[in-house]
Design an enzyme around this catalytic site. Structure first.
Site, PDB file in Angstrom:
ATOM      1  N   CYS A 133      41.810  36.443  48.463  1.00  0.00           N
ATOM      2  CA  CYS A 133      40.866  35.777  49.369  1.00  0.00           C
ATOM      3  C   CYS A 133      41.413  35.820  50.793  1.00  0.00           C
ATOM      4  O   CYS A 133      42.601  35.618  51.024  1.00  0.00           O
ATOM      5  CB  CYS A 133      40.655  34.337  48.921  1.00  0.00           C
ATOM      6  SG  CYS A 133      39.450  33.474  49.932  1.00  0.00           S
ATOM      7  N   CYS A 158      43.830  28.715  52.851  1.00  0.00           N
ATOM      8  CA  CYS A 158      43.907  27.336  52.334  1.00  0.00           C
ATOM      9  C   CYS A 158      45.289  27.105  51.696  1.00  0.00           C
ATOM     10  O   CYS A 158      45.659  27.820  50.747  1.00  0.00           O
ATOM     11  CB  CYS A 158      42.798  27.101  51.315  1.00  0.00           C
ATOM     12  SG  CYS A 158      41.185  27.672  51.902  1.00  0.00           S
ATOM     13  N   CYS A 208      45.936  26.892  47.856  1.00  0.00           N
ATOM     14  CA  CYS A 208      45.224  27.762  46.915  1.00  0.00           C
ATOM     15  C   CYS A 208      46.009  29.010  46.501  1.00  0.00           C
ATOM     16  O   CYS A 208      46.414  29.821  47.353  1.00  0.00           O
ATOM     17  CB  CYS A 208      43.886  28.176  47.516  1.00  0.00           C
ATOM     18  SG  CYS A 208      42.892  29.117  46.328  1.00  0.00           S
ATOM     19  N   CYS A 234      30.077  26.007  35.955  1.00  0.00           N
ATOM     20  CA  CYS A 234      30.358  26.174  37.376  1.00  0.00           C
ATOM     21  C   CYS A 234      31.120  27.476  37.595  1.00  0.00           C
ATOM     22  O   CYS A 234      32.169  27.701  36.991  1.00  0.00           O
ATOM     23  CB  CYS A 234      31.186  24.981  37.841  1.00  0.00           C
ATOM     24  SG  CYS A 234      31.654  25.096  39.563  1.00  0.00           S
ATOM     25  N   CYS A 268      26.105  25.715  38.478  1.00  0.00           N
ATOM     26  CA  CYS A 268      26.789  25.350  39.722  1.00  0.00           C
ATOM     27  C   CYS A 268      27.551  26.578  40.192  1.00  0.00           C
ATOM     28  O   CYS A 268      28.070  27.338  39.371  1.00  0.00           O
ATOM     29  CB  CYS A 268      27.759  24.196  39.457  1.00  0.00           C
ATOM     30  SG  CYS A 268      28.712  23.751  40.929  1.00  0.00           S
ATOM     31  N   CYS A 298      27.693  19.236  45.533  1.00  0.00           N
ATOM     32  CA  CYS A 298      28.927  18.819  44.874  1.00  0.00           C
ATOM     33  C   CYS A 298      30.006  18.971  45.936  1.00  0.00           C
ATOM     34  O   CYS A 298      30.304  20.098  46.354  1.00  0.00           O
ATOM     35  CB  CYS A 298      29.187  19.735  43.672  1.00  0.00           C
ATOM     36  SG  CYS A 298      30.810  19.495  42.923  1.00  0.00           S
ATOM     37  N   ARG A 345      33.967  13.045  39.895  1.00  0.00           N
ATOM     38  CA  ARG A 345      34.630  13.886  38.888  1.00  0.00           C
ATOM     39  C   ARG A 345      36.150  13.861  39.033  1.00  0.00           C
ATOM     40  O   ARG A 345      36.694  14.153  40.103  1.00  0.00           O
ATOM     41  CB  ARG A 345      34.129  15.336  38.970  1.00  0.00           C
ATOM     42  CG  ARG A 345      34.804  16.212  37.910  1.00  0.00           C
ATOM     43  CD  ARG A 345      34.204  17.609  37.787  1.00  0.00           C
ATOM     44  NE  ARG A 345      32.762  17.555  37.696  1.00  0.00           N
ATOM     45  CZ  ARG A 345      31.953  18.119  38.575  1.00  0.00           C
ATOM     46  NH1 ARG A 345      32.444  18.805  39.569  1.00  0.00           N
ATOM     47  NH2 ARG A 345      30.660  18.003  38.439  1.00  0.00           N
TER      48      ARG A 345
HETATM   49  N1  SAM Z   1      36.383  30.084  47.726  1.00  0.00           N
HETATM   50  C1  SAM Z   1      35.478  29.027  47.654  1.00  0.00           C
HETATM   51  C2  SAM Z   1      35.785  27.911  48.612  1.00  0.00           C
HETATM   52  O1  SAM Z   1      36.953  27.675  48.909  1.00  0.00           O
HETATM   53  O2  SAM Z   1      34.837  27.274  49.090  1.00  0.00           O
HETATM   54  C3  SAM Z   1      35.314  28.454  46.259  1.00  0.00           C
HETATM   55  C4  SAM Z   1      36.507  28.326  45.330  1.00  0.00           C
HETATM   56  S1  SAM Z   1      37.787  27.197  45.815  1.00  0.00           S
HETATM   57  C5  SAM Z   1      39.102  27.646  44.752  1.00  0.00           C
HETATM   58  C6  SAM Z   1      37.187  25.631  45.265  1.00  0.00           C
HETATM   59  C7  SAM Z   1      38.031  24.410  45.489  1.00  0.00           C
HETATM   60  O3  SAM Z   1      39.099  24.364  44.556  1.00  0.00           O
HETATM   61  C8  SAM Z   1      38.716  24.222  46.810  1.00  0.00           C
HETATM   62  O4  SAM Z   1      37.862  23.770  47.822  1.00  0.00           O
HETATM   63  C9  SAM Z   1      39.752  23.158  46.480  1.00  0.00           C
HETATM   64  O5  SAM Z   1      39.228  21.876  46.711  1.00  0.00           O
HETATM   65  C10 SAM Z   1      40.006  23.376  44.983  1.00  0.00           C
HETATM   66  N2  SAM Z   1      41.398  23.826  44.747  1.00  0.00           N
HETATM   67  C11 SAM Z   1      41.882  25.054  44.964  1.00  0.00           C
HETATM   68  N3  SAM Z   1      43.206  25.117  44.669  1.00  0.00           N
HETATM   69  C12 SAM Z   1      43.569  23.888  44.247  1.00  0.00           C
HETATM   70  C13 SAM Z   1      44.813  23.315  43.810  1.00  0.00           C
HETATM   71  N4  SAM Z   1      45.933  24.011  43.780  1.00  0.00           N
HETATM   72  N5  SAM Z   1      44.810  22.013  43.431  1.00  0.00           N
HETATM   73  C14 SAM Z   1      43.660  21.296  43.481  1.00  0.00           C
HETATM   74  N6  SAM Z   1      42.480  21.785  43.890  1.00  0.00           N
HETATM   75  C15 SAM Z   1      42.420  23.054  44.274  1.00  0.00           C
HETATM   76  C1  DTB Z   2      36.736  21.555  42.565  1.00  0.00           C
HETATM   77  O1  DTB Z   2      36.655  20.583  43.332  1.00  0.00           O
HETATM   78  N1  DTB Z   2      37.778  21.815  41.784  1.00  0.00           N
HETATM   79  C2  DTB Z   2      37.551  23.023  41.025  1.00  0.00           C
HETATM   80  C3  DTB Z   2      36.089  23.399  41.393  1.00  0.00           C
HETATM   81  N2  DTB Z   2      35.777  22.452  42.406  1.00  0.00           N
HETATM   82  C4  DTB Z   2      35.731  24.757  41.733  1.00  0.00           C
HETATM   83  C5  DTB Z   2      38.566  24.070  41.237  1.00  0.00           C
HETATM   84  C6  DTB Z   2      39.978  23.609  40.994  1.00  0.00           C
HETATM   85  C7  DTB Z   2      40.874  24.772  41.172  1.00  0.00           C
HETATM   86  C8  DTB Z   2      42.288  24.488  40.835  1.00  0.00           C
HETATM   87  C9  DTB Z   2      43.180  25.660  41.098  1.00  0.00           C
HETATM   88  C10 DTB Z   2      42.831  26.892  40.294  1.00  0.00           C
HETATM   89  O2  DTB Z   2      42.619  26.805  39.068  1.00  0.00           O
HETATM   90  O3  DTB Z   2      42.836  27.979  40.885  1.00  0.00           O
HETATM   91 FE1  SF4 Z   3      39.792  31.334  49.239  1.00  0.00          FE
HETATM   92 FE2  SF4 Z   3      41.120  29.592  47.761  1.00  0.00          FE
HETATM   93 FE3  SF4 Z   3      40.376  28.918  50.201  1.00  0.00          FE
HETATM   94 FE4  SF4 Z   3      38.499  29.207  48.284  1.00  0.00          FE
HETATM   95  S1  SF4 Z   3      40.128  27.677  48.362  1.00  0.00           S
HETATM   96  S2  SF4 Z   3      38.429  29.996  50.388  1.00  0.00           S
HETATM   97  S3  SF4 Z   3      39.437  30.861  47.077  1.00  0.00           S
HETATM   98  S4  SF4 Z   3      41.840  30.541  49.667  1.00  0.00           S
END
Ligand code: SAM
Ligand code: DTB
Ligand code: SF4
Length: 324
Positions: free
Chosen positions: A64, A68, A71, A108, A139, A199, A271
């Site tokens: 990506c 973030c 992530c 989702c 979702c 959401c 949630r």
């Molecule tokens: N790429 C899209 C975005 O960021 O809008 C959708 C997928 S992203 C992985 C969805 C959400 O997962 C993020 O906004 C974040 O709140 C959550 N998330 C990602 N990594 C995480 C982590 N290590 N621990 C907890 N929540 C996480």
């Molecule tokens: C949200 O708030 N948590 C979910 C969902 N929306 C998409 C994602 C959590 C991701 C946790 C890290 C991972 O599994 O990559």
């Molecule tokens: Fe990309 Fe992860 Fe950020 Fe979503 S949360 S925009 S997958 S880096």
């Protein structure tokens, strides 16, 4: 000594004008008073013994362009991860069927994109149609959307769009630099305008202060319409991400945050999201008492692991909770 809080003194109104100070005061209530207030409000709007379950599938994984800090899917960090291009439709349908067979009512689908490109949208719309045809709530979480994209998703039958604010406007810049808080608010507005349910929530335990937690919940609660679903994630500290060594958040502070979310957004599904593997059964039970009434269900979140479905069902059984 009697506590000054009785169920009669707990207000019952949907507000969109919460002041920071009022929310901060809720956070400082004695724990039992806070939980009583949250549980009282919860019972006015929900069956307290029902928890909605959603399953997740990563439809496009890794590489990506966003940075973030939490992530594992960001190309800016070096978390160990197998990236995968957009999944074929049949694999998505199989996963949705399996989730349904295990009892999930919502499916989702998440993609590691900053925003979907035009060429990505058609296959994604087909996924929405196909999952909808299985009689599940749909979702998606695909990053930022334009108004046109939201309308197409709505027409395909999308029920919910997940897009998190993640943290307070003040702390946001410490975590993400490649898009702004306002970009996120704009996407949420486009989703609302297209009549798709929202959401939106955030992540706790990223080293933010209590004030940041207050400000995140204030931002969510003061939207014109409360998000229908509010995921509260506890950071999963993934090796190779900038937040891998974030300080542990006091679990009771996490429970307090759930309770405050319930009080501010009485009719929303709150949630208990990522991070349940690091929580004890007792901690999760406290979160349900505080008003959480939804979980992510199934062995995998997007790229990280989640409690096994059987483990969750055993916990529900011990708590007398029915999955819906
Ligand atoms: N790429 C899209 C975005 O960021 O809008 C959708 C997928 S992203 C992985 C969805 C959400 O997962 C993020 O906004 C974040 O709140 C959550 N998330 C990602 N990594 C995480 C982590 N290590 N621990 C907890 N929540 C996480
Ligand atoms: C949200 O708030 N948590 C979910 C969902 N929306 C998409 C994602 C959590 C991701 C946790 C890290 C991972 O599994 O990559
Ligand atoms: Fe990309 Fe992860 Fe950020 Fe979503 S949360 S925009 S997958 S880096």
């Amino acid at each position: 000594m009697e506590s000054s809080i009785s169920h009669l003194s707990i207000p019952d109104e949907l507000r969109h004008d919460w002041r920071e100070k009022e929310i901060a005061t809720l956070f400082t209530l004695p724990f039992n008073d806070l939980l009583f207030q949250a549980q009282t409000i919860h019972r006015r709007h929900f069956n307290p013994n029902e928890v909605q379950i959603s399953s997740l599938l990563s439809i496009k994984t890794g590489r990506c362009s966003e940075d973030c800090g939490y992530c594992p899917q960001s190309a800016h960090h070096d978390a160990e991860l197998e990236s995968e291009p957009l999944l074929p439709l049949d694999e998505v349908i199989e996963a949705a069927k399996a989730a349904k067979a295990k009892g999930a009512s919502r499916f989702c689908m998440g993609a590691a994109w900053r925003s979907p490109k035009d060429r990505d949208l058609q296959p994604v719309l087909e996924m929405v149609r196909a999952v909808k045809a299985l009689d599940m709530d749909t979702c998606m979480t695909l990053g930022m959307l334009t108004p046109e994209q939201t309308h197409e998703l709505k027409q395909a039958g999308l029920d919910y769009y997940n897009h998190n604010l993640d943290t307070s406007p003040e702390y946001y810049g410490e975590v993400i630099s490649t898009r702004t808080y306002q970009d996120r608010l704009d996407t949420l507005q486009h989703v609302r305008d297209a009549n798709i349910k929202v959401c939106s929530g955030g992540i706790l335990g990223m080293g933010e202060s209590r004030r940041d937690r207050v400000r995140l919940l204030q931002q969510l609660a003061n939207q014109e319409t409360h998000p229908e679903s509010v995921p509260i994630n506890l950071l999963i500290k993934v090796e190779g991400t900038p937040l891998e060594n974030a300080p542990d958040l006091d679990h009771l502070e996490f429970v307090r945050s759930i309770a405050v979310a319930r009080i501010l957004m009485p009719r929303s599904q709150v949630r208990l999201s990522a991070g349940r593997e690091s929580m004890s059964d007792e901690m999760q039970a406290l979160c349900f008492l505080a008003g959480a009434n939804s979980i992510f269900y199934g062995e995998k979140l997007l790229t990280t692991s989640n409690p096994a479905a059987d483990t969750d069902m055993q916990l529900f059984e011990r708590l007398g909770i029915r999955a819906v």
